[in-house]
Design an enzyme around this catalytic site. Structure first.
Site, short mmCIF file in Angstrom:
data_model
loop_
_atom_site.label_atom_id
_atom_site.label_comp_id
_atom_site.label_asym_id
_atom_site.label_seq_id
_atom_site.Cartn_x
_atom_site.Cartn_y
_atom_site.Cartn_z
N LYS A 11 0.84 -1.22 0.00
CA LYS A 11 0.00 0.00 0.00
C LYS A 11 0.86 1.25 0.00
CE LYS A 11 0.82 1.65 4.22
NZ LYS A 11 1.62 2.83 4.38
N ALA A 102 3.84 -1.37 4.03
CA ALA A 102 2.99 -2.30 4.79
C ALA A 102 3.20 -3.76 4.38
CB ALA A 102 1.51 -1.91 4.71
N SER A 105 2.35 -6.13 7.24
CA SER A 105 0.89 -6.17 7.38
C SER A 105 0.29 -7.05 6.29
CB SER A 105 0.30 -4.76 7.28
OG SER A 105 0.87 -3.93 8.25
N ASP A 138 -2.13 -1.22 9.90
CA ASP A 138 -2.31 -1.33 8.45
C ASP A 138 -2.86 -2.70 8.03
OD1 ASP A 138 -1.32 1.22 8.00
OD2 ASP A 138 0.73 0.53 7.69
O1 C5P Z 1 0.10 -0.49 14.41
P1 C5P Z 1 1.53 -0.76 14.16
O2 C5P Z 1 2.06 -1.93 14.91
O3 C5P Z 1 1.87 -0.81 12.71
O4 C5P Z 1 2.30 0.51 14.72
C1 C5P Z 1 3.69 0.53 14.93
C2 C5P Z 1 4.04 1.79 15.70
O5 C5P Z 1 3.82 2.94 14.89
C3 C5P Z 1 3.21 2.01 16.94
O6 C5P Z 1 3.76 1.37 18.06
C4 C5P Z 1 3.27 3.52 17.08
O7 C5P Z 1 4.49 3.92 17.66
C5 C5P Z 1 3.28 4.00 15.65
N1 C5P Z 1 1.93 4.34 15.15
C6 C5P Z 1 1.33 5.50 15.59
N2 C5P Z 1 0.08 5.83 15.11
C7 C5P Z 1 -0.54 5.07 14.19
C8 C5P Z 1 0.07 3.89 13.72
C9 C5P Z 1 1.31 3.55 14.22
O8 C5P Z 1 1.88 6.21 16.42
N3 C5P Z 1 -1.73 5.44 13.73
#
Ligand code: C5P
Length: 296
Positions: A11, A102, A105, A138
């Protein structure tokens, strides 16, 4: 059933507006997710216990251990469905790792889809989507692909229709960027600012529904770009190369470091890809199109 295979697209974010840091450490987003034709493939076959192998161009870039999002996805699904996590998984990785595309993901989403089928679960979409959201912000979008408006921390989705096909060139950088580090740098850069609630510019939605790449090129925007460039200043050169080569717009993908450049059509994408390769400002280029659905 002996073997189930699916493929999941990378993505990019056509627009990415990031709100203030929340008390749980995440950031509220308003974004347009757009899946493109660079795929990881996930293959599941029957086995005793859980085994994962990684193959493909980026198969060596992530460990095939319990930290792997595909393994975590299989275990989360098995737990929710109260079945043993018996599966042999092979992930063929063509999506670069920690690149803002991603890819991890994609592997989690693909694993949920193939294991649901292999184990004959047929879980409702809402149940699969809630497991997906528990694995990463994601992952829900990777379950569907296409193009979608994203809210919350990325897990709240509304599908968008796009008129026609968009032609892009992905410029993959050497090396990785860590998503949490890019968010942390963004917070630092905005430490003294009042950060508004995130919002998607209506002009993006109009350009998409009218299939107008020129208008879309003008509206591409990523709040995380300044932070990614601060951590990887050489991205300025990649973005400048895309501009000088006449792309309709260029943008850092998500938290980077991949950049995406919009082309008028397939021939223009080919020219951009050649020019970007020759510019020496990126490690690899991929002409792709979007929107790309998951599972085709
Ligand atoms: O959700 P994911 O595991 O991909 O997120 C990884 C890190 O990216 C989170 O721990 C956070 O620090 C940051 N993040 C964020 N806000 C989001 C998505 C991710 O701060 N909307």
């Amino acid at each position: 059933m002996l073997q189930v295979i699916t493929r999941i697209p990378a993505k990019i974010n056509l627009t990415l507006s990031v709100g203030p840091r929340r008390s749980d450490g995440f950031h509220d987003l308003a974004t347009v997710f757009h899946a493109v034709t660079l795929y990881d493939e996930v293959r599941a076959s029957a086995g005793e216990g859980l085994a994962l192998t990684m193959s493909g161009p980026y198969g060596d870039a992530v460990p095939a251990d319990d930290s792997n999002l595909a393994v975590r996805a299989a275990r989360a699904l098995a737990r929710r469905a109260r079945v043993p996590a018996n599966v042999r998984l092979d992930v063929r990785k063509s999506i670069p790792v920690a690149a803002g595309l991603a890819g991890g993901s994609a592997d989690a989403a693909g694993t949920l889809l193939v294991c649901d089928q292999l184990w004959g679960l047929g879980l409702p979409d809402a149940a699969l989507m809630s497991i997906a959201a528990s694995l990463g912000s994601d992952v829900p979008f990777a379950m569907t692909g296409g193009t979608a408006l994203g809210g919350g921390r990325g897990e709240r989705l509304r599908p968008l229709s796009v008129d026609g096909v968009l032609h892009w060139v992905l410029a993959v950088a050497d090396g990785e960027l860590s998503t949490p580090e890019v968010y942390a740098r963004l917070d630092e850069l905005r430490a003294d600012a009042v950060v508004p609630d995130p919002a998607v510019d209506d002009q993006v939605l109009v350009a998409l529904s009218e299939g107008d790449p020129v208008a879309l090129g003008r509206t591409l925007h990523n709040d995380m770009q300044a932070a990614a460039v601060a951590l990887r200043p050489s991205l300025e050169q990649t973005l400048a190369a895309g501009r000088e080569l006449g792309s309709l717009g260029g943008i850092v993908c998500g938290s980077g470091p991949t950049c995406a450049f919009l082309a008028r059509d397939a021939a223009h994408a080919g020219e951009l890809a050649d020019g970007l390769s020759a510019s020496g400002t990126c490690a690899a280029v991929h002409p792709v199109t979007g929107p790309a659905p998951t599972g085709d």
